[in-house]
Design a protein around this motif. Structure first.
Motif, PDB file in Angstrom:
ATOM      1  N   GLU A   1     -16.396 -10.045  -0.599  1.00  0.00           N
ATOM      2  CA  GLU A   1     -15.235  -9.697   0.227  1.00  0.00           C
ATOM      3  C   GLU A   1     -14.000 -10.382  -0.346  1.00  0.00           C
ATOM      4  O   GLU A   1     -13.953 -11.610  -0.478  1.00  0.00           O
ATOM      5  CB  GLU A   1     -15.459 -10.155   1.669  1.00  0.00           C
ATOM      6  N   LEU A   2     -12.993  -9.583  -0.694  1.00  0.00           N
ATOM      7  CA  LEU A   2     -11.729 -10.127  -1.194  1.00  0.00           C
ATOM      8  C   LEU A   2     -10.725 -10.141  -0.049  1.00  0.00           C
ATOM      9  O   LEU A   2     -10.131  -9.122   0.292  1.00  0.00           O
ATOM     10  CB  LEU A   2     -11.204  -9.280  -2.362  1.00  0.00           C
ATOM     11  N   ASP A   3     -10.552 -11.302   0.549  1.00  0.00           N
ATOM     12  CA  ASP A   3      -9.592 -11.456   1.638  1.00  0.00           C
ATOM     13  C   ASP A   3      -8.682 -12.637   1.321  1.00  0.00           C
ATOM     14  O   ASP A   3      -8.759 -13.224   0.237  1.00  0.00           O
ATOM     15  CB  ASP A   3     -10.310 -11.647   2.974  1.00  0.00           C
ATOM     16  N   GLU A   4      -7.823 -12.985   2.274  1.00  0.00           N
ATOM     17  CA  GLU A   4      -6.849 -14.048   2.019  1.00  0.00           C
ATOM     18  C   GLU A   4      -7.530 -15.385   1.729  1.00  0.00           C
ATOM     19  O   GLU A   4      -7.090 -16.132   0.854  1.00  0.00           O
ATOM     20  CB  GLU A   4      -5.904 -14.189   3.219  1.00  0.00           C
ATOM     21  N   ALA A   5      -8.624 -15.672   2.432  1.00  0.00           N
ATOM     22  CA  ALA A   5      -9.343 -16.928   2.202  1.00  0.00           C
ATOM     23  C   ALA A   5      -9.950 -16.949   0.799  1.00  0.00           C
ATOM     24  O   ALA A   5      -9.923 -17.978   0.106  1.00  0.00           O
ATOM     25  CB  ALA A   5     -10.435 -17.110   3.253  1.00  0.00           C
ATOM     26  N   ALA A   6     -10.509 -15.792   0.378  1.00  0.00           N
ATOM     27  CA  ALA A   6     -11.094 -15.709  -0.962  1.00  0.00           C
ATOM     28  C   ALA A   6     -10.022 -15.882  -2.035  1.00  0.00           C
ATOM     29  O   ALA A   6     -10.253 -16.526  -3.064  1.00  0.00           O
ATOM     30  CB  ALA A   6     -11.813 -14.375  -1.136  1.00  0.00           C
ATOM     31  N   ILE A   7      -8.849 -15.323  -1.797  1.00  0.00           N
ATOM     32  CA  ILE A   7      -7.757 -15.441  -2.763  1.00  0.00           C
ATOM     33  C   ILE A   7      -7.349 -16.900  -2.928  1.00  0.00           C
ATOM     34  O   ILE A   7      -7.133 -17.381  -4.044  1.00  0.00           O
ATOM     35  CB  ILE A   7      -6.554 -14.583  -2.320  1.00  0.00           C
ATOM     36  N   LYS A   8      -7.256 -17.631  -1.825  1.00  0.00           N
ATOM     37  CA  LYS A   8      -6.899 -19.050  -1.898  1.00  0.00           C
ATOM     38  C   LYS A   8      -7.948 -19.836  -2.672  1.00  0.00           C
ATOM     39  O   LYS A   8      -7.631 -20.706  -3.490  1.00  0.00           O
ATOM     40  CB  LYS A   8      -6.743 -19.614  -0.486  1.00  0.00           C
TER      41      LYS A   8
ATOM     42  N   ALA B   1      -2.750  -6.510  -8.663  1.00  0.00           N
ATOM     43  CA  ALA B   1      -2.586  -5.089  -8.993  1.00  0.00           C
ATOM     44  C   ALA B   1      -3.830  -4.291  -8.600  1.00  0.00           C
ATOM     45  O   ALA B   1      -3.734  -3.173  -8.080  1.00  0.00           O
ATOM     46  CB  ALA B   1      -2.302  -4.930 -10.485  1.00  0.00           C
ATOM     47  N   PHE B   2      -5.003  -4.881  -8.830  1.00  0.00           N
ATOM     48  CA  PHE B   2      -6.267  -4.234  -8.465  1.00  0.00           C
ATOM     49  C   PHE B   2      -6.367  -4.067  -6.950  1.00  0.00           C
ATOM     50  O   PHE B   2      -6.736  -2.993  -6.454  1.00  0.00           O
ATOM     51  CB  PHE B   2      -7.423  -5.083  -8.992  1.00  0.00           C
ATOM     52  N   ALA B   3      -6.009  -5.116  -6.204  1.00  0.00           N
ATOM     53  CA  ALA B   3      -6.066  -5.058  -4.740  1.00  0.00           C
ATOM     54  C   ALA B   3      -5.086  -4.023  -4.194  1.00  0.00           C
ATOM     55  O   ALA B   3      -5.379  -3.332  -3.220  1.00  0.00           O
ATOM     56  CB  ALA B   3      -5.772  -6.438  -4.151  1.00  0.00           C
ATOM     57  N   ALA B   4      -3.916  -3.907  -4.827  1.00  0.00           N
ATOM     58  CA  ALA B   4      -2.924  -2.923  -4.394  1.00  0.00           C
ATOM     59  C   ALA B   4      -3.473  -1.505  -4.578  1.00  0.00           C
ATOM     60  O   ALA B   4      -3.257  -0.622  -3.734  1.00  0.00           O
ATOM     61  CB  ALA B   4      -1.625  -3.102  -5.177  1.00  0.00           C
ATOM     62  N   TYR B   5      -4.186  -1.307  -5.675  1.00  0.00           N
ATOM     63  CA  TYR B   5      -4.789   0.013  -5.931  1.00  0.00           C
ATOM     64  C   TYR B   5      -5.844   0.333  -4.876  1.00  0.00           C
ATOM     65  O   TYR B   5      -5.863   1.433  -4.306  1.00  0.00           O
ATOM     66  CB  TYR B   5      -5.400   0.027  -7.326  1.00  0.00           C
ATOM     67  N   LEU B   6      -6.728  -0.634  -4.600  1.00  0.00           N
ATOM     68  CA  LEU B   6      -7.782  -0.408  -3.610  1.00  0.00           C
ATOM     69  C   LEU B   6      -7.211  -0.157  -2.216  1.00  0.00           C
ATOM     70  O   LEU B   6      -7.688   0.711  -1.479  1.00  0.00           O
ATOM     71  CB  LEU B   6      -8.733  -1.608  -3.569  1.00  0.00           C
ATOM     72  N   SER B   7      -6.179  -0.932  -1.854  1.00  0.00           N
ATOM     73  CA  SER B   7      -5.584  -0.758  -0.517  1.00  0.00           C
ATOM     74  C   SER B   7      -4.942   0.614  -0.383  1.00  0.00           C
ATOM     75  O   SER B   7      -4.983   1.239   0.685  1.00  0.00           O
ATOM     76  CB  SER B   7      -4.556  -1.867  -0.252  1.00  0.00           C
ATOM     77  N   HIS B   8      -4.362   1.115  -1.477  1.00  0.00           N
ATOM     78  CA  HIS B   8      -3.770   2.455  -1.448  1.00  0.00           C
ATOM     79  C   HIS B   8      -4.850   3.524  -1.311  1.00  0.00           C
ATOM     80  O   HIS B   8      -4.701   4.486  -0.544  1.00  0.00           O
ATOM     81  CB  HIS B   8      -2.965   2.694  -2.726  1.00  0.00           C
ATOM     82  N   GLU B   9      -5.946   3.351  -2.042  1.00  0.00           N
ATOM     83  CA  GLU B   9      -7.036   4.328  -1.998  1.00  0.00           C
ATOM     84  C   GLU B   9      -7.738   4.318  -0.634  1.00  0.00           C
ATOM     85  O   GLU B   9      -8.138   5.363  -0.130  1.00  0.00           O
ATOM     86  CB  GLU B   9      -8.049   4.032  -3.105  1.00  0.00           C
ATOM     87  N   ARG B  10      -7.871   3.142  -0.046  1.00  0.00           N
ATOM     88  CA  ARG B  10      -8.622   3.013   1.201  1.00  0.00           C
ATOM     89  C   ARG B  10      -7.728   3.022   2.445  1.00  0.00           C
ATOM     90  O   ARG B  10      -8.212   2.895   3.563  1.00  0.00           O
ATOM     91  CB  ARG B  10      -9.441   1.723   1.170  1.00  0.00           C
ATOM     92  N   LYS B  11      -6.417   3.137   2.197  1.00  0.00           N
ATOM     93  CA  LYS B  11      -5.454   3.163   3.307  1.00  0.00           C
ATOM     94  C   LYS B  11      -5.560   1.900   4.181  1.00  0.00           C
ATOM     95  O   LYS B  11      -5.551   1.966   5.406  1.00  0.00           O
ATOM     96  CB  LYS B  11      -5.671   4.407   4.179  1.00  0.00           C
ATOM     97  N   THR B  12      -5.679   0.750   3.499  1.00  0.00           N
ATOM     98  CA  THR B  12      -5.747  -0.526   4.209  1.00  0.00           C
ATOM     99  C   THR B  12      -4.698  -1.472   3.644  1.00  0.00           C
ATOM    100  O   THR B  12      -4.121  -1.222   2.579  1.00  0.00           O
ATOM    101  CB  THR B  12      -7.136  -1.176   4.055  1.00  0.00           C
ATOM    102  N   ALA B  13      -4.455  -2.566   4.328  1.00  0.00           N
ATOM    103  CA  ALA B  13      -3.487  -3.561   3.859  1.00  0.00           C
ATOM    104  C   ALA B  13      -4.101  -4.381   2.731  1.00  0.00           C
ATOM    105  O   ALA B  13      -5.297  -4.688   2.747  1.00  0.00           O
ATOM    106  CB  ALA B  13      -3.065  -4.474   5.009  1.00  0.00           C
ATOM    107  N   SER B  14      -3.280  -4.747   1.765  1.00  0.00           N
ATOM    108  CA  SER B  14      -3.756  -5.593   0.676  1.00  0.00           C
ATOM    109  C   SER B  14      -3.941  -7.020   1.168  1.00  0.00           C
ATOM    110  O   SER B  14      -3.102  -7.542   1.906  1.00  0.00           O
ATOM    111  CB  SER B  14      -2.751  -5.580  -0.483  1.00  0.00           C
ATOM    112  N   PRO B  15      -5.013  -7.689   0.746  1.00  0.00           N
ATOM    113  CA  PRO B  15      -5.213  -9.084   1.152  1.00  0.00           C
ATOM    114  C   PRO B  15      -4.148 -10.015   0.582  1.00  0.00           C
ATOM    115  O   PRO B  15      -4.011 -11.149   1.039  1.00  0.00           O
ATOM    116  CB  PRO B  15      -6.604  -9.420   0.595  1.00  0.00           C
ATOM    117  N   PHE B  16      -3.396  -9.525  -0.409  1.00  0.00           N
ATOM    118  CA  PHE B  16      -2.332 -10.347  -0.986  1.00  0.00           C
ATOM    119  C   PHE B  16      -1.063 -10.301  -0.140  1.00  0.00           C
ATOM    120  O   PHE B  16      -0.132 -11.075  -0.382  1.00  0.00           O
ATOM    121  CB  PHE B  16      -2.001  -9.869  -2.411  1.00  0.00           C
TER     122      PHE B  16
END
Length: 316
Positions: free
Chosen positions: A47-54, A78-93
């Motif tokens: 799971e790539l979330d804000e805690a994982a990013i930190k 950039a990868f997270a932005a792509y996934l969030s666009h494809e999945r229609k979700t907010a980026s964890p960044f």
């Protein structure tokens, strides 16, 4: 946001086909994202979330230099932005605070005397040279001349095609980062002479090898001894070899030619915006780092030739 190997491969295909990024950029993304996935797996959750990013940021800061950590985080963003666009979700960044302070490093340049010796053509008798040796000698000289006269990146030099060189118009079309093109002028007579001599030898050499040039290299300006397009590593070897033969002790790289080109223009009072355009920088902030080199040169000049010291010396 869950991350899988398939997600990464899909994103890399998108980078190649849609964004048309260079193979070097895609390769760097593959390495960076592979390391991210491996780190997520080791902690037991992809799971790539804000805690994982930190946590990943702390890992990068502990293991890599600031510049490398900064690049790897940029790849993940950039990868997270792509996934969030494809999945229609907010980026964890979106809510993450990234604080990587990269230390200021002055670009390394080549001393003028060293550069003059490196650019000096070989004085070996031509009669003892084979056709291949003459071809490679002219090629190496042209490489060095183009590097210092245009400030192109080594990747751009390797991508240069014959059709990109307008010798009559004294200019070349450069394919830069992000598929951006720019025109650089070839106004040095030394550079035009060296490039023209090499292109003539290249045409003769290629004509003696009908059908031998690989498909991807037939239009390439700079060829290796086997007829293939020169690699970046091969160009680095050319620069290093010429520096050694010239008796230059410092380790010289193709990118130092680019730094030297920019710094010399700046020291000659060329507008920073013009230098930005010549180098193909997207932002003038990238070009501004050369002002630090110019300031360092000014300090050295005043340290050696300060008028106040001259006055004091006159009193002695």
């Amino acid at each position: 946001m869950k991350v899988t190997r398939n997600d990464i491969e899909e994103y890399l295909r998108h980078c190649e086909r849609e964004s048309r990024l260079s193979r070097h950029t895609v390769r760097a993304y593959r390495i960076d994202l592979g390391q991210l996935l491996e780190w997520l797996r080791r902690k037991g959750d992809t799971e790539l979330d804000e805690a994982a990013i930190k946590g990943y940021l702390a890992h990068l800061n502990a293991k890599y230099a600031a510049s490398s950590a900064k690049r790897k985080i940029a790849s993940a963003r950039a990868f997270a932005a792509y996934l969030s666009h494809e999945r229609k979700t907010a980026s964890p960044f979106a809510g993450a605070r990234i604080g990587i302070r990269e230390p200021q490093r002055l670009p390394r340049t080549i001393a003028l005397g060293d550069l003059a010796r490196i650019l000096e053509p070989s004085t070996e008798p031509q009669v003892v040279k084979s056709a291949l040796s003459r071809f490679l000698g002219l090629r190496d000289q042209a490489i060095l001349e183009v590097l210092i006269a245009t400030g192109v990146r080594v990747s751009e030099l390797c991508l240069l095609d014959v059709e990109d060189c307008d010798m009559r118009g004294r200019q070349a079309r450069i394919s830069g980062k992000g598929s951006k093109e720019r025109i650089v002028q070839l106004e040095s007579e030394d550079t035009l002479r060296a490039l023209g001599a090499y292109l003539g030898a290249r045409e003769e050499w290629a004509a003696r090898r009908p059908g031998a040039l690989p498909e991807g290299a037939r239009g390439a300006v700079f060829l290796n001894r086997f007829g293939g397009r020169m690699s970046e590593q091969a160009v680095r070897a050319v620069v290093s070899r010429r520096a050694r033969r010239a008796g230059v002790a410092a380790h010289v790289t193709p990118h130092m030619f680019r730094h030297t080109f920019a710094t010399m223009l700046l020291e000659d009072d060329v507008n920073l915006r013009y230098i930005q355009s010549l180098l193909g920088h997207s932002s003038v902030k990238t070009t501004e780092r050369y002002t630090h080199v110019a300031h360092a040169k000014q300090r050295e000049v005043l340290r050696r030739h300060n008028p106040r010291d001259a006055v004091r010396a006159a009193k002695i």
